[in-house]
Design a protein around this motif. Structure first.
Motif, PDB file in Angstrom:
ATOM      1  N   ARG A  22      79.208  45.572  38.618  1.00 30.47           N
ATOM      2  CA  ARG A  22      79.726  44.756  39.725  1.00 30.47           C
ATOM      3  C   ARG A  22      79.169  45.240  41.061  1.00 30.47           C
ATOM      4  N   ILE A  23      79.126  46.563  41.247  1.00 27.48           N
ATOM      5  CA  ILE A  23      78.593  47.109  42.498  1.00 27.48           C
ATOM      6  C   ILE A  23      77.128  46.731  42.660  1.00 27.48           C
ATOM      7  N   ALA A  24      76.354  46.850  41.575  1.00 27.26           N
ATOM      8  CA  ALA A  24      74.930  46.505  41.639  1.00 27.26           C
ATOM      9  C   ALA A  24      74.734  45.029  41.973  1.00 27.26           C
ATOM     10  N   ASP A  25      75.544  44.164  41.370  1.00 28.35           N
ATOM     11  CA  ASP A  25      75.428  42.727  41.639  1.00 28.35           C
ATOM     12  C   ASP A  25      75.798  42.409  43.084  1.00 28.35           C
ATOM     13  N   ILE A  26      76.834  43.058  43.580  1.00 26.13           N
ATOM     14  CA  ILE A  26      77.264  42.824  44.964  1.00 26.13           C
ATOM     15  C   ILE A  26      76.190  43.279  45.939  1.00 26.13           C
ATOM     16  N   MET A  27      75.613  44.457  45.686  1.00 24.93           N
ATOM     17  CA  MET A  27      74.594  44.977  46.601  1.00 24.93           C
ATOM     18  C   MET A  27      73.321  44.134  46.562  1.00 24.93           C
ATOM     19  N   ALA A  28      72.960  43.644  45.398  1.00 23.04           N
ATOM     20  CA  ALA A  28      71.781  42.777  45.308  1.00 23.04           C
ATOM     21  C   ALA A  28      71.998  41.487  46.091  1.00 23.04           C
ATOM     22  N   ALA A  29      73.182  40.911  45.951  1.00 20.69           N
ATOM     23  CA  ALA A  29      73.497  39.684  46.688  1.00 20.69           C
ATOM     24  C   ALA A  29      73.565  39.962  48.185  1.00 20.69           C
ATOM     25  N   ALA A  30      74.161  41.084  48.546  1.00 24.21           N
ATOM     26  CA  ALA A  30      74.279  41.430  49.967  1.00 24.21           C
ATOM     27  C   ALA A  30      72.904  41.631  50.589  1.00 24.21           C
ATOM     28  N   ARG A  31      72.015  42.255  49.860  1.00 19.65           N
ATOM     29  CA  ARG A  31      70.657  42.459  50.373  1.00 19.65           C
ATOM     30  C   ARG A  31      69.995  41.125  50.672  1.00 19.65           C
ATOM     31  N   GLU A  32      70.166  40.158  49.794  1.00 18.52           N
ATOM     32  CA  GLU A  32      69.597  38.830  50.027  1.00 18.52           C
ATOM     33  C   GLU A  32      70.198  38.188  51.270  1.00 18.52           C
ATOM     34  N   VAL A  33      71.513  38.220  51.363  1.00 12.83           N
ATOM     35  CA  VAL A  33      72.188  37.529  52.471  1.00 12.83           C
ATOM     36  C   VAL A  33      71.884  38.218  53.798  1.00 12.83           C
ATOM     37  N   PHE A  34      71.955  39.540  53.837  1.00 16.76           N
ATOM     38  CA  PHE A  34      71.654  40.260  55.077  1.00 16.76           C
ATOM     39  C   PHE A  34      70.212  39.998  55.517  1.00 16.76           C
ATOM     40  N   THR A  35      69.294  39.973  54.563  1.00 15.45           N
ATOM     41  CA  THR A  35      67.885  39.748  54.881  1.00 15.45           C
ATOM     42  C   THR A  35      67.655  38.349  55.424  1.00 15.45           C
ATOM     43  N   GLU A  36      68.321  37.377  54.827  1.00 16.41           N
ATOM     44  CA  GLU A  36      68.120  35.983  55.229  1.00 16.41           C
ATOM     45  C   GLU A  36      68.835  35.643  56.532  1.00 16.41           C
ATOM     46  N   ARG A  37      70.033  36.172  56.721  1.00 21.49           N
ATOM     47  CA  ARG A  37      70.875  35.715  57.834  1.00 21.49           C
ATOM     48  C   ARG A  37      71.094  36.748  58.932  1.00 21.49           C
ATOM     49  N   GLY A  38      70.701  37.989  58.688  1.00 27.25           N
ATOM     50  CA  GLY A  38      71.027  39.027  59.658  1.00 27.25           C
ATOM     51  C   GLY A  38      72.453  39.499  59.452  1.00 27.25           C
ATOM     52  N   TYR A  39      72.833  40.494  60.223  1.00 27.15           N
ATOM     53  CA  TYR A  39      74.159  41.079  60.021  1.00 27.15           C
ATOM     54  C   TYR A  39      75.279  40.174  60.514  1.00 27.15           C
ATOM     55  N   ASN A  40      75.160  39.674  61.722  1.00 30.52           N
ATOM     56  CA  ASN A  40      76.263  38.921  62.333  1.00 30.52           C
ATOM     57  C   ASN A  40      76.582  37.629  61.586  1.00 30.52           C
ATOM     58  N   ASP A  41      75.569  36.967  61.067  1.00 28.56           N
ATOM     59  CA  ASP A  41      75.787  35.683  60.403  1.00 28.56           C
ATOM     60  C   ASP A  41      75.997  35.807  58.898  1.00 28.56           C
ATOM     61  N   ALA A  42      75.925  37.013  58.380  1.00 34.18           N
ATOM     62  CA  ALA A  42      76.166  37.210  56.944  1.00 34.18           C
ATOM     63  C   ALA A  42      77.667  37.121  56.668  1.00 34.18           C
ATOM     64  N   LEU A  43      78.046  36.356  55.650  1.00 35.47           N
ATOM     65  CA  LEU A  43      79.448  36.157  55.310  1.00 35.47           C
ATOM     66  C   LEU A  43      79.767  36.833  53.980  1.00 35.47           C
ATOM     67  N   ILE A  44      80.881  37.547  53.957  1.00 28.69           N
ATOM     68  CA  ILE A  44      81.317  38.196  52.721  1.00 28.69           C
ATOM     69  C   ILE A  44      81.556  37.154  51.631  1.00 28.69           C
ATOM     70  N   SER A  45      82.045  35.983  52.023  1.00 28.12           N
ATOM     71  CA  SER A  45      82.303  34.932  51.038  1.00 28.12           C
ATOM     72  C   SER A  45      81.014  34.489  50.356  1.00 28.12           C
ATOM     73  N   GLU A  46      79.920  34.386  51.111  1.00 28.99           N
ATOM     74  CA  GLU A  46      78.643  33.990  50.522  1.00 28.99           C
ATOM     75  C   GLU A  46      78.103  35.097  49.620  1.00 28.99           C
ATOM     76  N   ILE A  47      78.272  36.329  50.042  1.00 28.92           N
ATOM     77  CA  ILE A  47      77.831  37.452  49.206  1.00 28.92           C
ATOM     78  C   ILE A  47      78.592  37.446  47.887  1.00 28.92           C
ATOM     79  N   ALA A  48      79.889  37.226  47.943  1.00 21.62           N
ATOM     80  CA  ALA A  48      80.704  37.186  46.729  1.00 21.62           C
ATOM     81  C   ALA A  48      80.261  36.050  45.811  1.00 21.62           C
ATOM     82  N   GLU A  49      79.985  34.899  46.404  1.00 18.64           N
ATOM     83  CA  GLU A  49      79.557  33.750  45.605  1.00 18.64           C
ATOM     84  C   GLU A  49      78.238  34.037  44.896  1.00 18.64           C
ATOM     85  N   ARG A  50      77.280  34.617  45.617  1.00 13.67           N
ATOM     86  CA  ARG A  50      75.983  34.909  45.005  1.00 13.67           C
ATOM     87  C   ARG A  50      76.099  36.000  43.940  1.00 13.67           C
TER      88      ARG A  50
END
Length: 246
Positions: A22-50
């Motif tokens: 679960r941690i690996a999946d969350i971090m992989a998704a977070a890396r994608e979202v942070f990279t695409e949207r930056g920190y301020n526009d990254a949403l935890i809900s989108e990370i969870a969904e991915r």
């Protein structure tokens, strides 16, 4: 919107996954979202969904969004360190080692401009950065250039008055300045020209000056040059129209 029954099935599926997965999946998704949207526009809900988890699962493993970003970047540094150890040990020659270090750092920026921006704009600006684990990882990441310079000084290849830490700061600071336009999506940079340019300037600045030749060596070389010039003049005179023939 997810129906309650579907949410229940998702929770049961998540609960069956090992925490490491679960941690690996969350971090992989977070890396994608942070990279695409930056920190301020990254949403935890989108990370969870991915990641295929419920949002609450993220807070079981990470304190908040910033903690998640820090863990993502730490993991990136760990991956780069692991990859460089084996490759760096196979590089021979001081100049080649310096070039390898510069090339790999520039490639890391080209491959991951989003993460590079987050390090510069978000994490290094933190007042507690120098006390963080990320700072320690960055020290390990830049250690190779310190080792190369110290070895060059010890072998006599580099001047004894060189400061290894100053060389490190010049290389990484210069790369940061050179690639800032790229990180701002304003312009690209010529990878090969940048690598060779920085390598040449650094190596030439560090190289020890050759020792002055003994007086007899200088005289011998001067005599050899004079003799060579005389031979050339004699051949010219012999082969010239009307010149002496044997």
């Amino acid at each position: 919107m997810t129906k309650p029954a579907a949410q229940g099935r998702l929770k049961r599926q998540i609960n069956r996954l090992p925490p490491e997965k679960r941690i690996a999946d969350i971090m992989a998704a977070a890396r994608e979202v942070f990279t695409e949207r930056g920190y301020n526009d990254a949403l935890i809900s989108e990370i969870a969904e991915r990641a295929g988890v419920v949002e609450g699962s993220i807070y079981r493993f990470f304190v908040n969004k910033r903690d998640l970003l820090v863990r993502v970047v730490e993991n990136w540094y760990e991956q780069m360190l692991a990859a460089s150890e084996e490759q760096f040990s196979a590089v021979e020659g001081t100049r080649n080692r310096i070039r390898y270090i510069i090339h790999e750092h520039l490639m890391s920026i080209r491959r991951e401009p989003g993460l590079s921006r987050l390090v510069l704009l978000q994490l290094r600006a933190d007042p507690d950065y120098r006390a963080s684990r990320l700072f320690k990882l960055n020290q390990a990441y830049t250690q190779h250039i310190l080792d190369v310079v110290r070895e060059g000084i010890a072998s006599g290849e580099f001047r004894p008055d060189v400061s290894p830490s100053l060389v490190r700061d010049m290389i990484y600071g210069g790369i940061e300045h050179r690639t800032w336009g790229y990180l701002r999506n304003e312009k690209d940079f010529d990878l090969a020209a940048t690598v060779d340019g920085i390598t040449d300037m650094i190596y030439r600045a560090l190289a020890a000056a050759p020792e002055a030749a003994p007086e007899e060596d200088r005289l011998s070389r001067a005599a050899a040059r004079v003799e060579k010039a005389a031979d050339r003049l004699e051949r010219l005179a012999t082969n010239a129209p009307g010149g002496l023939k044997a």
